[in-house]
Design a protein around this motif. Structure first.
Motif, PDB file in Angstrom:
ATOM      1  N   ASP A  65       0.902  -1.318   0.103  1.00  0.00           N
ATOM      2  CA  ASP A  65       0.161   0.003   0.036  1.00  0.00           C
ATOM      3  C   ASP A  65       0.857   1.319  -0.103  1.00  0.00           C
ATOM      4  N   VAL A  66       2.238   1.274   0.564  1.00  0.00           N
ATOM      5  CA  VAL A  66       2.922   2.371   0.500  1.00  0.00           C
ATOM      6  C   VAL A  66       3.444   2.690  -0.809  1.00  0.00           C
ATOM      7  N   LEU A  67       3.819   1.441  -1.360  1.00  0.00           N
ATOM      8  CA  LEU A  67       4.228   1.429  -2.889  1.00  0.00           C
ATOM      9  C   LEU A  67       2.995   2.242  -3.746  1.00  0.00           C
ATOM     10  N   VAL A  68       2.266   1.820  -3.725  1.00  0.00           N
ATOM     11  CA  VAL A  68       0.807   2.009  -4.535  1.00  0.00           C
ATOM     12  C   VAL A  68       0.576   3.472  -4.447  1.00  0.00           C
ATOM     13  N   THR A  69       0.789   3.897  -2.994  1.00  0.00           N
ATOM     14  CA  THR A  69       0.354   5.225  -2.737  1.00  0.00           C
ATOM     15  C   THR A  69       1.424   6.221  -3.105  1.00  0.00           C
ATOM     16  N   LEU A  70       2.512   5.962  -3.209  1.00  0.00           N
ATOM     17  CA  LEU A  70       3.678   6.523  -3.808  1.00  0.00           C
ATOM     18  C   LEU A  70       3.539   6.818  -5.198  1.00  0.00           C
ATOM     19  N   ILE A  71       3.112   5.752  -5.776  1.00  0.00           N
ATOM     20  CA  ILE A  71       2.961   5.628  -7.434  1.00  0.00           C
ATOM     21  C   ILE A  71       1.770   6.669  -7.606  1.00  0.00           C
ATOM     22  N   ASP A  72       0.813   6.324  -7.061  1.00  0.00           N
ATOM     23  CA  ASP A  72      -0.368   7.152  -7.281  1.00  0.00           C
ATOM     24  C   ASP A  72      -0.283   8.656  -7.095  1.00  0.00           C
ATOM     25  N   GLU A  73       0.176   8.938  -6.251  1.00  0.00           N
ATOM     26  CA  GLU A  73       0.360  10.445  -5.626  1.00  0.00           C
ATOM     27  C   GLU A  73       1.429  11.132  -6.116  1.00  0.00           C
ATOM     28  N   ARG A  74       2.489  10.512  -6.414  1.00  0.00           N
ATOM     29  CA  ARG A  74       3.751  11.364  -6.673  1.00  0.00           C
ATOM     30  C   ARG A  74       4.326  11.037  -7.980  1.00  0.00           C
ATOM     31  N   THR A  75       3.636  10.359  -8.799  1.00  0.00           N
ATOM     32  CA  THR A  75       3.889  10.277 -10.343  1.00  0.00           C
ATOM     33  C   THR A  75       2.786  10.276 -11.269  1.00  0.00           C
ATOM     34  N   LEU A  76       2.386  11.820 -11.956  1.00  0.00           N
ATOM     35  CA  LEU A  76       1.531  11.939 -12.945  1.00  0.00           C
ATOM     36  C   LEU A  76       1.932  13.254 -13.731  1.00  0.00           C
ATOM     37  N   VAL A  77       1.426  13.128 -14.657  1.00  0.00           N
ATOM     38  CA  VAL A  77       1.458  14.411 -15.660  1.00  0.00           C
ATOM     39  C   VAL A  77       0.101  15.210 -15.360  1.00  0.00           C
ATOM     40  N   MET A  78       0.330  16.434 -14.963  1.00  0.00           N
ATOM     41  CA  MET A  78      -0.659  17.188 -14.628  1.00  0.00           C
ATOM     42  C   MET A  78      -1.251  17.989 -15.816  1.00  0.00           C
TER      43      MET A  78
END
Length: 195
Positions: A65-78
Motif C-alpha cells: 500500500d505504501v508503494l501503490v500510494t507513492l506511485i498514485d500520488e507522486r507520479t503523474l502528468v498534470m
C-alpha cells in the motif's frame, strides 16, 4: 484515531504530529529509490520517518500500500497550459513542451518506477500511462507544428514516442551513465528527421 487540533492521536495513546503520513511516504520514497522495495523493511521506513511502526500500518495496512500510494500520488502528468506550437517550428514547439510539461515525478520516483515496473503491476501500469500521456502530448504538439505532416502518422508517432522517452527516461539515463540529455538537442534531432 482522533483528531485534536494539529496533533492526531494514535490508538495506543501516543501523539503523532500531523504530517506523519507525508513523512512515511517521504521515507519510503528515499528508501525504495536507494535499495528497492523488496529490500526495504517497514521497520526501516518507520524509523526514517520518525514514527512508530504501528502508525505506519494505520495509514498503510500492507507494505504494498505504501508503494501503490507513492506511485498514485507522486507520479503523474498534470494538466498544463495550452501547447504553444509554432507552425513550421517543430524543434521549438517540442522544446517549449519539454520546459512547460508538468511531469510530477522526482528523480527518486522515476528510479522507483523503472526499478519496480518488472515486479509490480500497478507500477508498470502507471509507467505505461505516463508514457502514453507524454506521447499523446508530443504528437499533438508535432501535429500543430507540422500541419502538412498529419498524414504521416507513423513518423509522427515514432517522433513523439522518442521525445517522450527522453523526457521520461532522462533521469535514469543520467544516473546510469552520468550523461544528461538535453531535450532541446533531442527536439532539434527529431525536427531534422521529420524535415
Amino acid at each position: 484515531m482522533k483528531d485534536r487540533g494539529s496533533v492526531r492521536w494514535a490508538g495506543n495513546g501516543e501523539a503523532a504530529p500531523s504530517g506523519a503520513r507525508t513523512r512515511i511516504l517521504d521515507a519510503a520514497e528515499e528508501l525504495f529509490a536507494g535499495g528497492g522495495y523488496d529490500a526495504t523493511p517497514t521497520a526501516e521506513i518507520a524509523k526514517v520517518a520518525g514514527v512508530p511502526k504501528g502508525l505506519l500500518f494505520h495509514y498503510f495496512p500492507k507494505k504494498i500500500d505504501v508503494l501503490v500510494t507513492l506511485i498514485d500520488e507522486r507520479t503523474l502528468v498534470m494538466e498544463g497550459p495550452e501547447i504553444e506550437a509554432v507552425p513550421g517550428d517543430p524543434a521549438g514547439t517540442l522544446s517549449r513542451l519539454a520546459r512547460r510539461l508538468p511531469l510530477r515525478a522526482s528523480p527518486a520516483m522515476r528510479r522507483i518506477l523503472f526499478r519496480e515496473a518488472d515486479t509490480h503491476g500497478s507500477v508498470r501500469e502507471r509507467l505505461g500511462r505516463l508514457n502514453g500521456e507524454l506521447i499523446r502530448r508530443a504528437r499533438f504538439a508535432l501535429e500543430l507544428a507540422l500541419p502538412t505532416r498529419r498524414g504521416d502518422a507513423a513518423r509522427l508517432e515514432a517522433a513523439a514516442a522518442t521525445f517522450a522517452a527522453v523526457l521520461l527516461y532522462q533521469e535514469n539515463l543520467c544516473q546510469l551513465t552520468g550523461h544528461q540529455i538535453d531535450p532541446d538537442a533531442v527536439a532539434e534531432l527529431i525536427a531534422h528527421a521529420l524535415g
